[in-house]
Design a protein around this motif. Structure first.
Motif, PDB file in Angstrom:
ATOM      1  N   TYR A   6       0.847  -1.186   0.000  1.00  0.00           N
ATOM      2  CA  TYR A   6       0.000   0.000   0.000  1.00  0.00           C
ATOM      3  C   TYR A   6       0.881   1.233   0.000  1.00  0.00           C
ATOM      4  O   TYR A   6       1.968   1.225   0.582  1.00  0.00           O
ATOM      5  N   VAL A   7       0.404   2.295  -0.631  1.00  0.00           N
ATOM      6  CA  VAL A   7       1.083   3.586  -0.583  1.00  0.00           C
ATOM      7  C   VAL A   7       0.130   4.544   0.110  1.00  0.00           C
ATOM      8  O   VAL A   7      -1.021   4.698  -0.293  1.00  0.00           O
ATOM      9  N   GLN A  10       1.556  10.801   4.733  1.00  0.00           N
ATOM     10  CA  GLN A  10       2.029  10.904   6.119  1.00  0.00           C
ATOM     11  C   GLN A  10       0.907  10.813   7.144  1.00  0.00           C
ATOM     12  O   GLN A  10       1.146  10.475   8.291  1.00  0.00           O
ATOM     13  N   LEU A  11      -0.319  11.087   6.722  1.00  0.00           N
ATOM     14  CA  LEU A  11      -1.459  11.016   7.632  1.00  0.00           C
ATOM     15  C   LEU A  11      -2.171   9.670   7.556  1.00  0.00           C
ATOM     16  O   LEU A  11      -3.167   9.448   8.247  1.00  0.00           O
ATOM     17  N   GLY A  12      -1.680   8.773   6.688  1.00  0.00           N
ATOM     18  CA  GLY A  12      -2.272   7.443   6.563  1.00  0.00           C
ATOM     19  C   GLY A  12      -3.347   7.317   5.512  1.00  0.00           C
ATOM     20  O   GLY A  12      -3.955   6.264   5.374  1.00  0.00           O
ATOM     21  N   ASP A  37      -4.581   1.542  -6.481  1.00  0.00           N
ATOM     22  CA  ASP A  37      -6.033   1.635  -6.621  1.00  0.00           C
ATOM     23  C   ASP A  37      -6.615   2.627  -5.606  1.00  0.00           C
ATOM     24  O   ASP A  37      -5.877   3.380  -4.964  1.00  0.00           O
ATOM     25  N   ALA A  38      -7.919   2.631  -5.442  1.00  0.00           N
ATOM     26  CA  ALA A  38      -8.608   3.567  -4.544  1.00  0.00           C
ATOM     27  C   ALA A  38      -8.190   3.409  -3.084  1.00  0.00           C
ATOM     28  O   ALA A  38      -8.356   4.328  -2.291  1.00  0.00           O
ATOM     29  N   ASN A  39      -7.628   2.251  -2.739  1.00  0.00           N
ATOM     30  CA  ASN A  39      -7.144   2.004  -1.375  1.00  0.00           C
ATOM     31  C   ASN A  39      -5.634   2.195  -1.255  1.00  0.00           C
ATOM     32  O   ASN A  39      -5.062   1.915  -0.211  1.00  0.00           O
ATOM     33  N   GLY A  40      -4.984   2.623  -2.346  1.00  0.00           N
ATOM     34  CA  GLY A  40      -3.538   2.774  -2.353  1.00  0.00           C
ATOM     35  C   GLY A  40      -2.803   1.456  -2.544  1.00  0.00           C
ATOM     36  O   GLY A  40      -1.597   1.382  -2.426  1.00  0.00           O
ATOM     37  N   ARG A  41      -3.520   0.388  -2.887  1.00  0.00           N
ATOM     38  CA  ARG A  41      -2.933  -0.944  -3.013  1.00  0.00           C
ATOM     39  C   ARG A  41      -2.382  -1.178  -4.417  1.00  0.00           C
ATOM     40  O   ARG A  41      -2.946  -0.727  -5.404  1.00  0.00           O
ATOM     41  N   TRP A  42      -1.273  -1.932  -4.462  1.00  0.00           N
ATOM     42  CA  TRP A  42      -0.676  -2.358  -5.717  1.00  0.00           C
ATOM     43  C   TRP A  42      -0.220  -3.806  -5.560  1.00  0.00           C
ATOM     44  O   TRP A  42      -0.060  -4.292  -4.449  1.00  0.00           O
ATOM     45  N   GLU A  43      -0.030  -4.521  -6.689  1.00  0.00           N
ATOM     46  CA  GLU A  43       0.487  -5.882  -6.631  1.00  0.00           C
ATOM     47  C   GLU A  43       1.065  -6.325  -7.969  1.00  0.00           C
ATOM     48  O   GLU A  43       0.656  -5.847  -9.026  1.00  0.00           O
TER      49      GLU A  43
END
Length: 64
Positions: A6-7, A10-12, A37-43
């Motif tokens: 996840y990316v 600084q505030l999460g 993606d919308a959750n900051g997830r990559w794979e």
């Protein structure tokens, strides 16, 4: 093998649309590219286990 993460800022909060590149160590070009993606997830899936890999995160023109 799979790499994922996840990316977040600084505030999460999730960072959407960040470019994530997969590089073989010593390689001259990215092996694969995706965006968060919308959750900051990559794979990256089905990554060879017999190599050393590097992940680069690029937000606009800035490498994180």
């Amino acid at each position: 093998m799979e790499f994922s993460g996840y990316v977040k800022d600084q505030l999460g909060a999730a960072k959407v649309g960040v470019t994530v590149e997969l590089w073989a160590a010593g390689g001259g070009a990215a092996t694969a590219t995706t965006t968060t993606d919308a959750n900051g997830r990559w794979e990256f899936n089905a990554v060879a286990v017999d190599a050393v890999w590097q992940i680069k995160l690029i937000d606009g023109l800035k490498v994180l």
